[in-house]
Design a protein around this motif. Structure first.
Motif, PDB file in Angstrom:
ATOM      1  N   CYS A  22      53.121  -5.258  23.227  1.00 37.33           N
ATOM      2  CA  CYS A  22      54.570  -5.445  23.319  1.00 37.33           C
ATOM      3  C   CYS A  22      55.144  -5.293  21.922  1.00 37.33           C
ATOM      4  O   CYS A  22      54.972  -6.188  21.084  1.00 37.33           O
ATOM      5  CB  CYS A  22      54.872  -6.818  23.913  1.00 37.33           C
ATOM      6  N   ALA A  23      55.766  -4.174  21.659  1.00 37.69           N
ATOM      7  CA  ALA A  23      56.355  -3.905  20.351  1.00 37.69           C
ATOM      8  C   ALA A  23      57.787  -4.418  20.329  1.00 37.69           C
ATOM      9  O   ALA A  23      58.594  -4.059  21.194  1.00 37.69           O
ATOM     10  CB  ALA A  23      56.319  -2.412  20.064  1.00 37.69           C
ATOM     11  N   VAL A  24      58.078  -5.239  19.334  1.00 41.36           N
ATOM     12  CA  VAL A  24      59.400  -5.861  19.218  1.00 41.36           C
ATOM     13  C   VAL A  24      60.206  -5.136  18.159  1.00 41.36           C
ATOM     14  O   VAL A  24      59.737  -4.963  17.031  1.00 41.36           O
ATOM     15  CB  VAL A  24      59.253  -7.346  18.857  1.00 41.36           C
ATOM     16  N   SER A  25      61.396  -4.722  18.502  1.00 42.07           N
ATOM     17  CA  SER A  25      62.296  -4.097  17.536  1.00 42.07           C
ATOM     18  C   SER A  25      63.641  -4.812  17.571  1.00 42.07           C
ATOM     19  O   SER A  25      64.004  -5.437  18.565  1.00 42.07           O
ATOM     20  CB  SER A  25      62.485  -2.615  17.852  1.00 42.07           C
ATOM     21  N   GLY A  26      64.342  -4.728  16.450  1.00 49.50           N
ATOM     22  CA  GLY A  26      65.646  -5.365  16.360  1.00 49.50           C
ATOM     23  C   GLY A  26      65.595  -6.824  15.971  1.00 49.50           C
ATOM     24  O   GLY A  26      66.631  -7.497  15.966  1.00 49.50           O
ATOM     25  N   GLY A  27      64.412  -7.320  15.659  1.00 54.75           N
ATOM     26  CA  GLY A  27      64.276  -8.707  15.270  1.00 54.75           C
ATOM     27  C   GLY A  27      62.945  -8.919  14.580  1.00 54.75           C
ATOM     28  O   GLY A  27      62.013  -8.138  14.787  1.00 54.75           O
ATOM     29  N   THR A  28      62.855  -9.957  13.796  1.00 48.84           N
ATOM     30  CA  THR A  28      61.613 -10.274  13.086  1.00 48.84           C
ATOM     31  C   THR A  28      60.771 -11.208  13.936  1.00 48.84           C
ATOM     32  O   THR A  28      61.228 -12.274  14.357  1.00 48.84           O
ATOM     33  CB  THR A  28      61.925 -10.928  11.733  1.00 48.84           C
ATOM     34  N   LEU A  29      59.552 -10.791  14.164  1.00 48.52           N
ATOM     35  CA  LEU A  29      58.675 -11.494  15.105  1.00 48.52           C
ATOM     36  C   LEU A  29      58.578 -12.986  14.828  1.00 48.52           C
ATOM     37  O   LEU A  29      58.575 -13.805  15.756  1.00 48.52           O
ATOM     38  CB  LEU A  29      57.286 -10.852  15.062  1.00 48.52           C
ATOM     39  N   GLY A  30      58.529 -13.357  13.584  1.00 47.99           N
ATOM     40  CA  GLY A  30      58.319 -14.755  13.226  1.00 47.99           C
ATOM     41  C   GLY A  30      59.448 -15.687  13.640  1.00 47.99           C
ATOM     42  O   GLY A  30      59.263 -16.912  13.620  1.00 47.99           O
ATOM     43  N   TYR A  31      60.574 -15.159  14.027  1.00 51.42           N
ATOM     44  CA  TYR A  31      61.703 -16.000  14.426  1.00 51.42           C
ATOM     45  C   TYR A  31      61.746 -16.284  15.926  1.00 51.42           C
ATOM     46  O   TYR A  31      62.632 -16.986  16.397  1.00 51.42           O
ATOM     47  CB  TYR A  31      63.016 -15.338  14.036  1.00 51.42           C
ATOM     48  N   TYR A  32      60.783 -15.737  16.653  1.00 44.94           N
ATOM     49  CA  TYR A  32      60.856 -15.798  18.108  1.00 44.94           C
ATOM     50  C   TYR A  32      59.642 -16.485  18.714  1.00 44.94           C
ATOM     51  O   TYR A  32      58.576 -16.577  18.103  1.00 44.94           O
ATOM     52  CB  TYR A  32      60.960 -14.385  18.690  1.00 44.94           C
ATOM     53  N   ASP A  55      54.770 -20.536  13.931  1.00 47.17           N
ATOM     54  CA  ASP A  55      53.586 -21.233  13.428  1.00 47.17           C
ATOM     55  C   ASP A  55      52.291 -20.774  14.084  1.00 47.17           C
ATOM     56  O   ASP A  55      51.218 -21.275  13.775  1.00 47.17           O
ATOM     57  CB  ASP A  55      53.735 -22.750  13.589  1.00 47.17           C
ATOM     58  N   GLY A  56      52.414 -19.830  15.012  1.00 45.44           N
ATOM     59  CA  GLY A  56      51.222 -19.283  15.648  1.00 45.44           C
ATOM     60  C   GLY A  56      50.670 -20.118  16.785  1.00 45.44           C
ATOM     61  O   GLY A  56      49.596 -19.819  17.306  1.00 45.44           O
ATOM     62  N   THR A  57      51.376 -21.162  17.165  1.00 42.51           N
ATOM     63  CA  THR A  57      50.906 -21.993  18.278  1.00 42.51           C
ATOM     64  C   THR A  57      51.035 -21.232  19.587  1.00 42.51           C
ATOM     65  O   THR A  57      52.074 -20.637  19.860  1.00 42.51           O
ATOM     66  CB  THR A  57      51.729 -23.287  18.365  1.00 42.51           C
ATOM     67  N   ILE A  58      49.974 -21.272  20.386  1.00 44.62           N
ATOM     68  CA  ILE A  58      49.973 -20.553  21.653  1.00 44.62           C
ATOM     69  C   ILE A  58      49.521 -21.491  22.761  1.00 44.62           C
ATOM     70  O   ILE A  58      48.533 -22.203  22.603  1.00 44.62           O
ATOM     71  CB  ILE A  58      49.045 -19.329  21.611  1.00 44.62           C
ATOM     72  N   ASP A  59      50.229 -21.473  23.871  1.00 45.61           N
ATOM     73  CA  ASP A  59      49.744 -22.194  25.038  1.00 45.61           C
ATOM     74  C   ASP A  59      49.570 -21.216  26.195  1.00 45.61           C
ATOM     75  O   ASP A  59      50.202 -20.164  26.239  1.00 45.61           O
ATOM     76  CB  ASP A  59      50.675 -23.355  25.424  1.00 45.61           C
TER      77      ASP A  59
END
Length: 121
Positions: A22-32, A55-59
């Motif tokens: 899933c490639a994200v454009s139009g935004g910085t990944l770390g903010y989402y 922070d890299g937390t995944i559930d």
């Protein structure tokens, strides 16, 4: 405007593996927060994972724990879902989605178009 471009998916035998991107454009990944969802025919959409990219937390949903792994490449602004030991009942359309912040539970703001995963022999 944030856009999510999905790739991957396809046909795999039971017990096999697939990786979705899933490639994200139009935004910085770390903010989402990035969620992976799936919807099987005739069933409601369910969340598979939610990654708090800050922070890299995944559930994960209980049904996929130990088999699915979500990850992100911050340099490429891309997230992945590695799916192992796939089961036929996990066939369906898989979506990635994004929400600004850290909480997938508040609802997702942006959605990919979905990619079909078929688990069948």
């Amino acid at each position: 405007q944030v856009r999510l471009e999905q790739s991957g998916g396809g046909l795999v035998q039971p017990g096999g593996s697939l990786r979705l991107s899933c490639a994200v454009s139009g935004g910085t990944l770390g903010y989402y927060a990035i969620g992976w969802f799936r919807q099987a025919p005739g069933k409601e959409r369910e969340r598979v994972s939610c990654a708090k990219m800050r922070d890299g937390t995944i559930d994960y949903a209980e049904s996929v724990k130990g088999r699915f792994t979500a990850s992100g490449d911050y340099a490429e602004n891309t997230v992945y879902l590695q799916m192992n030991s796939l089961k036929p009942e996990e066939s369906g359309v898989y979506y990635c989605a994004a929400v600004f912040g850290v909480d997938c539970d508040s609802g997702m703001d942006y959605w990919g178009k979905g990619t079909l995963v078929t688990v069948s022999s």
